[in-house]
Design an enzyme around this catalytic site. Structure first.
Site, PDB file in Angstrom:
ATOM      1  CD  GLU A 102      -3.139  -1.381   0.115  1.00  0.00           C
ATOM      2  OE1 GLU A 102      -2.889  -0.556  -0.626  1.00  0.00           O
ATOM      3  OE2 GLU A 102      -3.662  -2.202   0.305  1.00  0.00           O
ATOM      4  CG  HIS A 125      -4.470   0.245   5.568  1.00  0.00           C
ATOM      5  ND1 HIS A 125      -5.906   0.378   5.356  1.00  0.00           N
ATOM      6  CD2 HIS A 125      -4.154  -1.056   5.085  1.00  0.00           C
ATOM      7  CE1 HIS A 125      -6.340  -0.759   5.062  1.00  0.00           C
ATOM      8  NE2 HIS A 125      -5.270  -1.651   4.835  1.00  0.00           N
ATOM      9  CG  HIS A 130      -7.616  -4.894   7.700  1.00  0.00           C
ATOM     10  ND1 HIS A 130      -6.812  -6.129   7.339  1.00  0.00           N
ATOM     11  CD2 HIS A 130      -7.259  -3.973   6.930  1.00  0.00           C
ATOM     12  CE1 HIS A 130      -6.162  -5.836   6.350  1.00  0.00           C
ATOM     13  NE2 HIS A 130      -6.363  -4.484   5.986  1.00  0.00           N
ATOM     14  CD  GLU A 172     -14.608  13.232  25.050  1.00  0.00           C
ATOM     15  OE1 GLU A 172     -13.451  12.903  24.615  1.00  0.00           O
ATOM     16  OE2 GLU A 172     -14.758  14.159  26.032  1.00  0.00           O
ATOM     17  CG  HIS A 192      -9.510  -3.197   2.493  1.00  0.00           C
ATOM     18  ND1 HIS A 192      -8.494  -3.540   1.563  1.00  0.00           N
ATOM     19  CD2 HIS A 192      -8.422  -2.997   3.581  1.00  0.00           C
ATOM     20  CE1 HIS A 192      -7.392  -3.899   1.798  1.00  0.00           C
ATOM     21  NE2 HIS A 192      -7.071  -3.390   2.920  1.00  0.00           N
TER      22      HIS A 192
END
Ligand code: 13P
Ligand code: ZN
Length: 270
Positions: free
Chosen positions: A116, A139, A141, A169, A210
């Site tokens: 990525e 990144h 999951h 919040e 994803h």
């Protein structure tokens, strides 16, 4: 030269990857992190002129030429980062308009940066234009955010409003909301470009079915952003199938804006 494993940026990166794994956000090799480093901090530990090898990136990012990044390796398990940082992490410097990266340390088994990398680098470039202090793209999951993309409207205003309503919040932590991409093939320049486009208006970008991308000025801020959104998604997944009797109203959101000095994304509150 000092030992790079003792560098504060390295210690923080290892702690963060370990913590993300502990949160269940990074099964197997799921997820990736990139942390931009300053040249002077790198020079304390490494000689930038001594490249171990050069890796093509497959895209151009001229604004990032000469920039240094500590990045997780492709196929590497977050679980293992703390035990073998030199195999699971690497430090690279971009050159040739970002089309190549000199490896200065790491990926010791012959590996390379995350698949990525395009989404990370293009997101860095996009966020730096919004906030020159941005240093991190992350990144992962997280299960509840992912689950939510199966049952909730993917319209980003509706998705954000639901998250804001789940914890008081949320609107304070991410007043700009979250942007949402439809399912796309991961690891490509196309999803990188789409993510970077979404990063122009928010530090959180959901990848439907994803995971999520976060960006911030340091690892703590970025982790905290994802943590807060994931907590909200967890509450949503606990209540989505039940009758909603109460909620946080838009009037109450406006009170939060005033109290905390934040401004919700234009037009996303009534
Ligand atoms: P990498 O192992 O290449 O970092 O990929 C993991 C991932 O989460 C892909 O989206
Ligand atoms: Zn992923």
């Amino acid at each position: 030269m000092k030992d790079v494993l003792t560098a504060p940026f390295m210690v923080e990166m290892i702690r963060t990857a370990t913590n993300m794994y502990a949160h269940g956000w990074d099964e197997r090799n799921g997820g990736n992190i990139s942390l931009m480093l300053e040249e002077n901090e790198v020079r304390e530990y490494l000689d930038p002129e001594k490249a171990l090898r050069t890796i093509p990136t497959g895209f151009a990012a001229p604004e990032l030429e000469g920039k240094y990044f500590l990045v997780t390796g492709t196929g590497k398990y977050f679980k293992n980062v703390q035990y073998a940082p030199e195999v699971n992490l690497g430090i690279v410097r971009l050159k040739d308009r970002g089309q190549q990266a000199d490896l200065l340390w790491g990926y010791a088994d012959g590996g390379q940066f995350t698949s990525e990398f395009p989404a990370h680098m293009m997101s860095h470039a996009a966020r730096l234009k919004v906030n020159p202090e941005n240093r991190v793209v992350m990144h992962c999951h997280p299960a509840n955010l992912l689950a939510m993309t199966y049952v909730h409207d993917l319209d980003e205003k509706q998705f954000t409003r639901t998250l804001w309503q789940m914890c008081t919040e949320c609107i304070v932590v991410f007043p700009e909301g979250v942007n949402v991409l439809p399912w796309m093939l991961c690891g490509t320049n196309e999803i990188g470009e789409a993510t970077a486009e979404k990063m122009k208006t928010a530090r959180l970008v959901v990848w439907s079915q994803h995971g999520i991308y976060g960006a911030g000025k340091d690892l703590d801020e970025t982790f905290g952003l994802i943590e807060t959104a994931e907590k909200a998604a967890e509450i949503y997944m606990k209540i989505a199938h039940l009758p909603r009797v109460n909620t946080i109203t838009d009037d109450q959101m406006h009170l939060l804006e005033k109290r905390f000095g934040v401004k919700a994304r234009e037009g996303w509150l009534d």
